[in-house]
Write an enzyme that holds these catalytic residues in place. Structure first.
Site, PDB file in Angstrom:
ATOM      1  N   GLN A   1       0.846  -1.192   0.000  1.00  0.00           N
ATOM      2  CA  GLN A   1       0.000   0.000   0.000  1.00  0.00           C
ATOM      3  C   GLN A   1       0.886   1.248   0.000  1.00  0.00           C
ATOM      4  O   GLN A   1       1.692   1.447   0.900  1.00  0.00           O
ATOM      5  CB  GLN A   1      -0.902  -0.003   1.228  1.00  0.00           C
ATOM      6  CG  GLN A   1      -1.684   1.266   1.474  1.00  0.00           C
ATOM      7  CD  GLN A   1      -2.593   1.635   0.318  1.00  0.00           C
ATOM      8  OE1 GLN A   1      -2.388   2.646  -0.352  1.00  0.00           O
ATOM      9  NE2 GLN A   1      -3.601   0.801   0.065  1.00  0.00           N
TER      10      GLN A   1
ATOM     11  N   SER B   1     -22.219   5.501   3.923  1.00  0.00           N
ATOM     12  CA  SER B   1     -22.753   5.209   2.595  1.00  0.00           C
ATOM     13  C   SER B   1     -22.880   3.708   2.364  1.00  0.00           C
ATOM     14  O   SER B   1     -23.871   3.229   1.802  1.00  0.00           O
ATOM     15  CB  SER B   1     -21.844   5.825   1.527  1.00  0.00           C
ATOM     16  OG  SER B   1     -22.267   5.472   0.228  1.00  0.00           O
TER      17      SER B   1
ATOM     18  N   GLY C   1     -24.892  -0.428   0.687  1.00  0.00           N
ATOM     19  CA  GLY C   1     -24.095  -1.614   0.433  1.00  0.00           C
ATOM     20  C   GLY C   1     -22.780  -1.252  -0.246  1.00  0.00           C
ATOM     21  O   GLY C   1     -22.577  -0.116  -0.684  1.00  0.00           O
TER      22      GLY C   1
ATOM     23  N   LEU D   1     -20.850  -1.083  -3.238  1.00  0.00           N
ATOM     24  CA  LEU D   1     -21.203  -1.134  -4.650  1.00  0.00           C
ATOM     25  C   LEU D   1     -20.081  -1.692  -5.520  1.00  0.00           C
ATOM     26  O   LEU D   1     -20.348  -2.263  -6.578  1.00  0.00           O
ATOM     27  CB  LEU D   1     -21.589   0.273  -5.141  1.00  0.00           C
ATOM     28  CG  LEU D   1     -22.754   0.921  -4.393  1.00  0.00           C
ATOM     29  CD1 LEU D   1     -23.042   2.299  -4.970  1.00  0.00           C
ATOM     30  CD2 LEU D   1     -23.994   0.045  -4.457  1.00  0.00           C
TER      31      LEU D   1
ATOM     32  N   GLU E   1      -8.332  -0.373  -0.224  1.00  0.00           N
ATOM     33  CA  GLU E   1      -7.987  -0.154   1.188  1.00  0.00           C
ATOM     34  C   GLU E   1      -9.020   0.724   1.896  1.00  0.00           C
ATOM     35  O   GLU E   1      -9.453   0.411   3.007  1.00  0.00           O
ATOM     36  CB  GLU E   1      -6.598   0.490   1.284  1.00  0.00           C
ATOM     37  CG  GLU E   1      -6.146   0.806   2.703  1.00  0.00           C
ATOM     38  CD  GLU E   1      -5.673  -0.409   3.475  1.00  0.00           C
ATOM     39  OE1 GLU E   1      -5.699  -0.370   4.716  1.00  0.00           O
ATOM     40  OE2 GLU E   1      -5.271  -1.396   2.833  1.00  0.00           O
TER      41      GLU E   1
ATOM     42  N   GLU F   1      -4.402   2.176  -8.632  1.00  0.00           N
ATOM     43  CA  GLU F   1      -5.721   2.522  -8.084  1.00  0.00           C
ATOM     44  C   GLU F   1      -5.648   3.835  -7.317  1.00  0.00           C
ATOM     45  O   GLU F   1      -6.511   4.702  -7.456  1.00  0.00           O
ATOM     46  CB  GLU F   1      -6.238   1.415  -7.167  1.00  0.00           C
ATOM     47  CG  GLU F   1      -7.654   1.726  -6.690  1.00  0.00           C
ATOM     48  CD  GLU F   1      -8.075   0.911  -5.482  1.00  0.00           C
ATOM     49  OE1 GLU F   1      -9.247   0.535  -5.438  1.00  0.00           O
ATOM     50  OE2 GLU F   1      -7.251   0.672  -4.596  1.00  0.00           O
TER      51      GLU F   1
ATOM     52  N   ARG G   1      -7.754   7.091  -8.450  1.00  0.00           N
ATOM     53  CA  ARG G   1      -8.966   7.341  -7.673  1.00  0.00           C
ATOM     54  C   ARG G   1      -8.859   8.514  -6.713  1.00  0.00           C
ATOM     55  O   ARG G   1      -9.844   9.151  -6.401  1.00  0.00           O
ATOM     56  CB  ARG G   1      -9.351   6.091  -6.874  1.00  0.00           C
ATOM     57  CG  ARG G   1      -9.835   4.958  -7.757  1.00  0.00           C
ATOM     58  CD  ARG G   1     -10.183   3.743  -6.910  1.00  0.00           C
ATOM     59  NE  ARG G   1     -10.658   2.664  -7.743  1.00  0.00           N
ATOM     60  CZ  ARG G   1     -11.906   2.519  -8.158  1.00  0.00           C
ATOM     61  NH1 ARG G   1     -12.808   3.399  -7.806  1.00  0.00           N
ATOM     62  NH2 ARG G   1     -12.255   1.507  -8.931  1.00  0.00           N
TER      63      ARG G   1
END
Length: 287
Positions: A24, A40, A45, A47, A66, A99, A103
């Site tokens: 990480q 959320s 759930g 998503l 993570e 990622e 993101r």
């Protein structure tokens, strides 16, 4: 991996069986954002499943997700959907880094450490790593250069809200003068342009007249940092035309650092036909 657990299959895995990724890149997480994500997830759930790989009979290692995993733990979920993969170490490290880059805004030093780690795992050149990460080679090299700053200087940048470009500006200076520059950038909330001008000014300062404590006088690290900061302040005054001078003595286990600052501007050069007037005596400041 059993036939029941083929790569690409989505499994419902106990959260307790998923270990964090050792690759990480991110070292700091926003607790407020994690808490909002947990709310959320409770309402809607999870998503998007996390991505994992199997590392034991009933153990899995996180590859991507993570923040989602932390939010699920905060929400006290027992099981979550996870995509099973068969990636090796180098692929896992690269996917985790990608990622984060795609993101969310990684800390520039976390990004640099992540890139360094995938280069090590891939055992490749910077040019090849840049191609595989979708970066230009100069951009990748600039990110790696940030690691030339000491851990303390990196922390100073992060705590002071300085950007990658502020850090790169400081890298133009000798290592011993970077901390003072970064401290001033953070304290004065300088823009990148102002930071570049500061560095230009520091680089233009005369190099043939080092401060009295910049010689071989033995000092512990914290004291040397403080003295360097003082000397940097004096350097800035002299660059502005204030004829400040310093002296430094060590006696009886103490360091005496004296700064002499004129209370009035330096007098003009007198005409040879007129009598010279002595300038006002400077004030002494002992530190």
């Amino acid at each position: 991996m059993s036939k029941k657990e083929k790569a690409g299959k989505i499994l419902m895995l106990p959260v307790s069986q998923i270990e964090p990724s050792p690759y990480q890149a991110r070292t700091a997480f926003d607790d407020t954002e994690i808490a909002a994500l947990a709310v959320s997830i409770l309402q809607n759930g999870l998503l998007q499943p996390v991505t994992v790989r199997k590392i034991g009979m009933h153990r899995y290692q996180l590859i991507a997700g993570e923040r989602r995993l932390r939010a699920c733990r905060l929400a006290k979920l027992e099981k979550i959907p996870a995509i099973l993969s068969s990636y090796d170490d180098s692929e896992s490290a690269a996917l985790g880094l990608l990622e984060n880059l795609q993101r969310s805004q990684l800390d520039p030093f976390d990004t640099a450490r992540g890139i360094r780690e995938v280069i090590r795992l891939w055992d490749c050149t910077q040019a090849e790593a840049a191609r595989r990460l979708g970066l230009s080679q100069p951009a990748l090299a600039n990110k790696l250069r940030l690691l030339a700053l000491t851990p303390a200087q990196q922390q100073l940048c992060t705590a002071g809200g300085l950007t990658e470009r502020h850090a790169r500006a400081a890298l133009r200076l000798p290592e011993s003068r970077r901390t003072a520059a970064l401290e001033k950038m953070a304290r004065d909330k300088m823009s990148v342009r102002e930071a570049d001008r500061l560095v230009d000014t520091m680089l233009a300062a005369p190099k043939d007249a080092p401060g009295p404590c910049r010689r071989t006088m033995p000092m512990v690290g914290d004291v040397r940092l403080f003295v360097n900061t003082l000397q940097h302040a004096v350097d800035l005054m002299t660059q502005k035309g204030i004829q400040a001078v310093t002296s430094c003595d060590q006696t009886d286990g103490y360091l005496e650092y004296t700064v002499r600052i004129p209370l009035s501007p330096a007098p003009p050069v007198p005409d040879t036909t007129e009598a010279c007037h002595a300038p006002e005596m400077p004030e002494e400041i002992h530190v």
